[in-house]
Design an enzyme around this catalytic site. Structure first.
Site, PDB file in Angstrom:
ATOM      1  N   GLY A  56       0.790  -1.219   0.000  1.00  0.00           N
ATOM      2  CA  GLY A  56       0.000   0.000   0.000  1.00  0.00           C
ATOM      3  C   GLY A  56       0.824   1.271   0.000  1.00  0.00           C
ATOM      4  O   GLY A  56       1.805   1.424  -0.738  1.00  0.00           O
ATOM      5  N   TYR A 243     -16.237   4.159   8.749  1.00  0.00           N
ATOM      6  CA  TYR A 243     -14.818   4.480   8.808  1.00  0.00           C
ATOM      7  C   TYR A 243     -14.534   5.638   9.766  1.00  0.00           C
ATOM      8  O   TYR A 243     -14.198   5.421  10.924  1.00  0.00           O
ATOM      9  CB  TYR A 243     -14.259   4.766   7.406  1.00  0.00           C
ATOM     10  CG  TYR A 243     -12.752   4.762   7.404  1.00  0.00           C
ATOM     11  CD1 TYR A 243     -12.051   3.574   7.243  1.00  0.00           C
ATOM     12  CD2 TYR A 243     -12.019   5.923   7.623  1.00  0.00           C
ATOM     13  CE1 TYR A 243     -10.664   3.541   7.286  1.00  0.00           C
ATOM     14  CE2 TYR A 243     -10.635   5.907   7.670  1.00  0.00           C
ATOM     15  CZ  TYR A 243      -9.959   4.720   7.495  1.00  0.00           C
ATOM     16  OH  TYR A 243      -8.592   4.696   7.550  1.00  0.00           O
TER      17      TYR A 243
END
Length: 405
Positions: A56, A243
């Site tokens: 990532g 989130y």
């Protein structure tokens, strides 16, 4: 040497094996996509530590640091070696490819495999900085996403959860059937209970980042003007229920509060600074586990197309700001914002319209499903252009040797 023909075998977004050649080619493509600095990096670049370097944004930070800033130093990750039955994890192969690039670029970058939360890893890193890199660290990038963390002082193991806070969250999510067709489903996640928030903050908040800084500061290893950045995410209002307003969001808020505490400490001790860097959406092994994020990212790509900014370009911008090659631009909360391209009102309005219209019948017209599905496969080295997947490849690739420069 073990050689196998590898095909993608998966359970949802989780793949059982990784393709070494595909992972290597992906790293090479990221290296090529990162723009080189106009004047070229210095021969003796700054010493940097990247924690969480194999996947990532951490991988992008490592590659962009090599190319934009000419860093040397240490990269830490936690990956599994190949076995008789299974390949290594994708991050293992990506690390091997990154080490080859660093070596070809003439940069002394040491790759360590182990638990970044442990004091043993902190000691090993500190010893290397002292013995191999002149005893001074210029930059630390913190990019750790983990399901669990064991506190090295108390021995307590904490586990993070993906839950909303206060009430259940009902959201749309994207899945693929056995034929690769996209389906839009609704998924409900129950609210955090008991100490879910505290457990998640203990894993994904700023506690370990702060321990790293205090450990290195205590050893006298931080250079004058030292800078550190922890990589973070805010995201869209469409996903904030699970989130930013959920347990992970509480951890991110703790990370940002930690940045303020560390900034004050570093400013007083070494004239340094600490901040968080808010990155834009990307397909990562961590993000695909979050309900709604897959659908949102596919829709965002459908709206932006090639204007969706990949991690390698975002992290090139971060290194430019950290090194002074570009002005340091902070928001009102003291955060570097690399996500402004994603969160403009016009982009979010179109994505929101598509979100409301998204069903299994309409999703192919609203989101870039082919791109998203290929991006998920590329996380494991599959669907990488230029790789012949009918050819057997060696899977027992060694971890980079750091006993020699």
């Amino acid at each position: 040497m073990s050689e196998r023909v590898l095909v993608p075998r998966n359970r949802g977004f989780l793949f059982l094996d990784s393709h070494p050649a595909g992972c290597g080619k992906l790293v090479g493509d990221m290296w090529q996509a990162c723009p080189a600095p106009v004047d070229g990096p210095e021969d003796d670049g700054p010493v940097a530590l990247v924690i969480g370097s194999s996947a990532g944004y951490g991988l992008a930070a490592t590659l962009a640091g090599l190319k934009r800033a000419g860093i040397r130093g240490i990269a830490v990750s936690f990956e599994k070696a190949p076995t008789v039955r299974r390949t290594a994890t994708a991050g293992w192969y990506r690390t091997a490819a990154t080490a080859d690039i660093a070596r070809a670029a003439g940069r002394d970058l040491v790759f360590l495999n182990g638990d970044a939360f442990s004091d043993a890893m902190k000691d090993e890193v500190a010893d290397l900085i002292e013995q191999r890199f002149g005893g001074r660290l210029d930059y630390l990038i913190y990019s750790v996403a983990a399901p669990r963390r064991t506190d090295p002082v108390t021995g307590t193991t904490y586990a993070s959860v993906l839950k909303p806070i206060g009430r259940a969250n009902l959201t749309k999510t994207l899945v693929f059937d056995d034929e690769g067709r996209g389906e839009v489903r609704e998924v409900e996640t129950g609210p955090a209970e008991g100490d879910d928030v505290e457990q998640t903050v203990a894993v994904m908040g700023g506690a370990d980042w702060e321990r790293w800084i205090e450990h290195l500061l205590g050893r006298g290893l931080l250079a004058d003007g030292f800078s550190t950045a922890a990589l973070s995410y805010i995201g869209s209002p469409l996903t904030e229920g699970i989130y930013r307003q959920g347990t992970i969001g509480a951890a991110k808020s703790h990370l940002e509060a930690t940045a303020c505490t560390l900034h004050e400490r570093l400013d007083k001790t070494v004239g340094g600074r600490a901040m968080t860097s808010v990155n834009g959406a990307a397909v990562t092994q961590s993000s695909t586990a979050i309900p709604g994020i897959a659908l949102y990212t596919g829709l965002l790509r459908g709206v932006l197309g090639e204007n969706l900014v990949p991690p390698i370009r975002q992290l090139a911008s971060l290194w430019d700001q950290l090194t002074g090659a570009a002005p340091l631009t902070l928001d009102d909360e003291g955060r570097i914002r690399l996500d402004t391209w994603e969160l403009t009102d016009d982009v979010q309005a179109v994505v929101a319209e598509r979100w409301e219209a998204a069903t299994t019948a309409t999703i192919a017209d609203l989101a870039d499903l082919e791109w998203f599905r290929a991006e998920v496969q590329r996380l494991y080295g599959f669907s990488v252009p230029g790789i012949d997947y009918s050819v057997a490849v060696a899977t027992d690739i060694s971890w980079p040797d750091h006993t020699r420069p």
